[in-house]
Scaffold this motif. Structure first.
Motif, PDB file in Angstrom:
ATOM      1  N   HIS A 167      -0.814  17.495  59.849  1.00  0.00           N
ATOM      2  CA  HIS A 167      -0.578  17.959  58.486  1.00  0.00           C
ATOM      3  C   HIS A 167       0.869  18.427  58.292  1.00  0.00           C
ATOM      4  CE1 HIS A 167      -1.042  21.545  60.804  1.00  0.00           C
ATOM      5  NE2 HIS A 167      -0.941  22.355  59.775  1.00  0.00           N
ATOM      6  N   CYS A 168       1.607  18.549  59.375  1.00  0.00           N
ATOM      7  CA  CYS A 168       3.025  18.929  59.347  1.00  0.00           C
ATOM      8  C   CYS A 168       3.242  20.393  58.984  1.00  0.00           C
ATOM      9  CB  CYS A 168       3.846  18.043  58.412  1.00  0.00           C
ATOM     10  SG  CYS A 168       3.777  16.303  58.824  1.00  0.00           S
ATOM     11  N   THR A 173       4.696  21.284  63.812  1.00  0.00           N
ATOM     12  CA  THR A 173       5.920  20.493  63.882  1.00  0.00           C
ATOM     13  C   THR A 173       6.785  20.930  65.046  1.00  0.00           C
ATOM     14  OG1 THR A 173       5.879  20.118  61.490  1.00  0.00           O
ATOM     15  CG2 THR A 173       7.989  19.809  62.602  1.00  0.00           C
ATOM     16  N   CYS A 206       2.606  11.569  59.935  1.00  0.00           N
ATOM     17  CA  CYS A 206       2.573  12.713  59.020  1.00  0.00           C
ATOM     18  C   CYS A 206       1.551  12.525  57.907  1.00  0.00           C
ATOM     19  CB  CYS A 206       3.954  12.908  58.399  1.00  0.00           C
ATOM     20  SG  CYS A 206       5.271  13.183  59.601  1.00  0.00           S
ATOM     21  N   TRP A 207       0.775  13.583  57.669  1.00  0.00           N
ATOM     22  CA  TRP A 207      -0.264  13.560  56.645  1.00  0.00           C
ATOM     23  C   TRP A 207      -0.306  14.948  56.009  1.00  0.00           C
ATOM     24  CZ3 TRP A 207      -5.168  10.294  57.821  1.00  0.00           C
ATOM     25  CH2 TRP A 207      -6.014  10.250  56.711  1.00  0.00           C
ATOM     26  N   PRO A 208       0.720  15.317  55.214  1.00  0.00           N
ATOM     27  CA  PRO A 208       0.790  16.680  54.670  1.00  0.00           C
ATOM     28  C   PRO A 208      -0.318  16.964  53.670  1.00  0.00           C
ATOM     29  CG  PRO A 208       2.496  15.303  53.715  1.00  0.00           C
ATOM     30  CD  PRO A 208       1.857  14.494  54.805  1.00  0.00           C
ATOM     31  N   GLN A 226       4.481  21.678  53.688  1.00  0.00           N
ATOM     32  CA  GLN A 226       4.253  20.562  54.615  1.00  0.00           C
ATOM     33  C   GLN A 226       4.930  19.275  54.155  1.00  0.00           C
ATOM     34  OE1 GLN A 226      -0.034  20.592  54.821  1.00  0.00           O
ATOM     35  NE2 GLN A 226      -0.068  22.684  55.622  1.00  0.00           N
ATOM     36  N   ASP A 285       8.438  19.488  55.500  1.00  0.00           N
ATOM     37  CA  ASP A 285       8.418  19.270  56.946  1.00  0.00           C
ATOM     38  C   ASP A 285       8.266  17.776  57.256  1.00  0.00           C
ATOM     39  OD1 ASP A 285       8.459  22.018  56.939  1.00  0.00           O
ATOM     40  OD2 ASP A 285       6.391  22.274  57.593  1.00  0.00           O
ATOM     41  N   ARG A 286       7.412  17.099  56.484  1.00  0.00           N
ATOM     42  CA  ARG A 286       7.281  15.642  56.636  1.00  0.00           C
ATOM     43  C   ARG A 286       8.620  14.957  56.409  1.00  0.00           C
ATOM     44  NH1 ARG A 286       4.101  12.532  51.992  1.00  0.00           N
ATOM     45  NH2 ARG A 286       5.817  13.518  50.854  1.00  0.00           N
ATOM     46  N   SER A 287       9.374  15.410  55.415  1.00  0.00           N
ATOM     47  CA  SER A 287      10.662  14.785  55.108  1.00  0.00           C
ATOM     48  C   SER A 287      11.635  14.944  56.270  1.00  0.00           C
ATOM     49  CB  SER A 287      11.243  15.382  53.823  1.00  0.00           C
ATOM     50  OG  SER A 287      12.373  14.660  53.396  1.00  0.00           O
ATOM     51  N   THR A 316      10.378  12.294  58.934  1.00  0.00           N
ATOM     52  CA  THR A 316      10.517  10.872  58.599  1.00  0.00           C
ATOM     53  C   THR A 316      11.914  10.486  58.136  1.00  0.00           C
ATOM     54  OG1 THR A 316       9.744  11.256  56.329  1.00  0.00           O
ATOM     55  CG2 THR A 316       8.078  10.699  57.992  1.00  0.00           C
ATOM     56  N   ALA A 365       4.939   8.329  57.992  1.00  0.00           N
ATOM     57  CA  ALA A 365       3.981   9.024  57.129  1.00  0.00           C
ATOM     58  C   ALA A 365       2.934   8.052  56.621  1.00  0.00           C
ATOM     59  CB  ALA A 365       4.712   9.667  55.953  1.00  0.00           C
TER      60      ALA A 365
END
Length: 454
Positions: free
Chosen positions: A352-353, A358, A370-372, A377, A380-382, A385, A393
């Motif tokens: 979920h980031c 992380t 990544c699956w925010p 979140q 954090d994904r950004s 990736t 993602a």
């Protein structure tokens, strides 16, 4: 001579309790007396989840609790309701707790270490008792930078004075920081829309308390967020924080130890580890799509499924589910994520980031899918990736569902990408250098210890 008595006060959520518990263990190792103050509800959960030995295994951390202002049956995952209650009620309860220490024969508290934004009101309480303050940020420095730059976002016309987007576009505060879309600002994605004003008010109101702190530290490291730390050089990175896996870090659920033995029997870099933190909820359709996608990968997988992770699944389906994964997959309700991500068998992390997850993934060189779910979140994904490029993602379909075919495809892409694996290894090296003797995070932690020793 014994060092100072330090109060540690986290926001009442797993992602805040864990890093502050990790920091508390390190302070105890340096001779400080630490009292860790949870809300009564989370205190009870932490106690019930402790392994054999109970509070004794905390290694010198004293546990205390105060009410959060909500009734026992109220939903504490409703952040706006929780925030509304504790900002009204917890200051008085914290004052009484501090006043009672001397009456109970405990040393007078000299320092408070508390969440920087969400618990900023506690800084004022501390000052009433002449207790000195260190502010702690548990998330990405980039998230904090966005919160501190809210006046600039308003001035630039990206948001209004209520925190709502005025333009639908991606933006970047400074070079090296992750891009973020205005639809994914943390304060607008932390629950039901009607609760957004309460969350935004907390963020904007509590910023003023930061000036009461004598030092501000963050659970991050310079190489991961150089751009964000350049914006605010007075906030010192001391992460990634970690503790020996034998030291409990305040889990709200008991950790299943069988999964480590299961991992021991798997080939190196073969297991897909799947965990979505303590808050995410999947509807039954999305749950089934994820399960069937993991099946399609053909990889062994370890999946953390909390008791409240999904609803509406029939017992018949669950029985068939467990029968189908026998021998190739394992499901646990909670686990020691520190141990899992450090295990040689883990190949990638479907996450979920959340920032703790992380940092734990980065510190162990594990690539991400990544699956925010909500709040910070998405940022954090950004990072993962777009900036570090240590993962990919998932992409939901037009109905908002991540299909089983998408799960299979993205897991296979992550596992087969040599460049992602190499960048994950490089960030692993960088994180470990920072916390090693003489590293930037280590030097900042020593500055913290020296100040707390004054």
């Amino acid at each position: 001579m014994a060092k100072a008595h330090v109060l540690v006060l986290p926001f009442p959520a797993q992602g805040h309790v864990t890093p502050l518990m990790e920091l508390s263990h390190r302070l105890v190792d340096h001779g400080f007396e630490v009292t860790f103050v949870n809300t009564e509800t989370q205190h009870a959960r932490v106690l019930s989840a402790l392994p054999a030995g109970g509070a004794a295994v905390l290694g010198g951390i004293h546990l205390a609790s105060i009410p959060d202002g909500l009734a026992d049956d109220e939903d504490r995952k409703d952040l706006s309701k929780l925030i509304g209650a504790f900002t009204r009620h917890m200051p008085g309860h914290l004052e009484r707790l501090i006043a009672n220490f001397e009456a109970a024969g405990r040393p007078r508290a000299k320092w408070l270490v508390s969440d920087m934004i969400s618990m900023g009101w506690s800084f004022e309480v501390a000052k009433k008792f002449s207790i000195r303050v260190v502010s702690f940020w548990p998330g990405a420095m980039a998230t904090l930078a966005l919160l501190l730059k809210i006046p600039k976002l308003i001035e630039d016309g990206l948001i209004d004075d209520k925190g709502l987007p005025q333009r639908q576009e991606a933006f970047q505060l400074t070079a090296g920081m992750p891009p973020l879309h205005t639809s994914q600002l943390s304060w607008n994605n932390a629950g039901a829309p009607e609760g957004q004003p309460i969350i935004f008010d907390l963020v904007t109101r509590n910023k003023k308390f930061i000036d009461l702190a004598e030092m501000s530290v963050a659970n991050s490291f310079h190489e991961a967020e150089a751009g964000a730390f350049r914006l605010f050089p007075n906030i010192l990175p001391i992460g990634p924080l970690f503790a020996d896996h034998r030291k409990p870090v305040g889990s709200f659920l008991p950790e299943d130890e069988c999964c480590i033995k299961w991992l021991d029997a798997q080939p190196d870099r073969s297991v897909v580890y799947v965990a979505f933190g303590s808050i995410a909820i999947f509807d039954p359709r999305q749950f089934e799509e994820l399960f069937e996608g993991l099946e399609l990968t053909g990889q062994p997988f370890l999946w953390v499924v909390r008791p409240d992770f999904t609803t509406g699944l029939s017992k018949t389906w669950l029985h068939e589910f467990n029968h189908r994964i026998a021998g190739r997959g394992m499901i646990v309700s909670w686990c020691s994520q520190r141990q899992v991500l450090a295990h040689r068998a883990v190949a990638c992390f479907v996450s979920h980031c959340g920032w703790n997850s992380t940092m734990e993934g980065v510190r162990n060189g594990v690539p991400f899918l990544c699956w925010p779910y909500f709040s910070d979140q998405f940022l954090d994904r950004s990072y993962i990736t777009n900036v570090w490029r240590t993962g990919l993602a998932v992409s939901p379909n037009a109905e908002g569902i991540v299909t089983k075919e998408e799960v299979r495809r993205k897991v296979e892409l992550v596992l087969g990408d040599a460049e992602i694996k190499e960048r994950a290894r490089l960030f692993n090296d960088a994180a470990r250098r920072c916390v090693s003797d003489g590293g930037s995070s280590d030097e900042n932690f020593k500055r913290l210890v020296n100040m707390l020793s004054e």
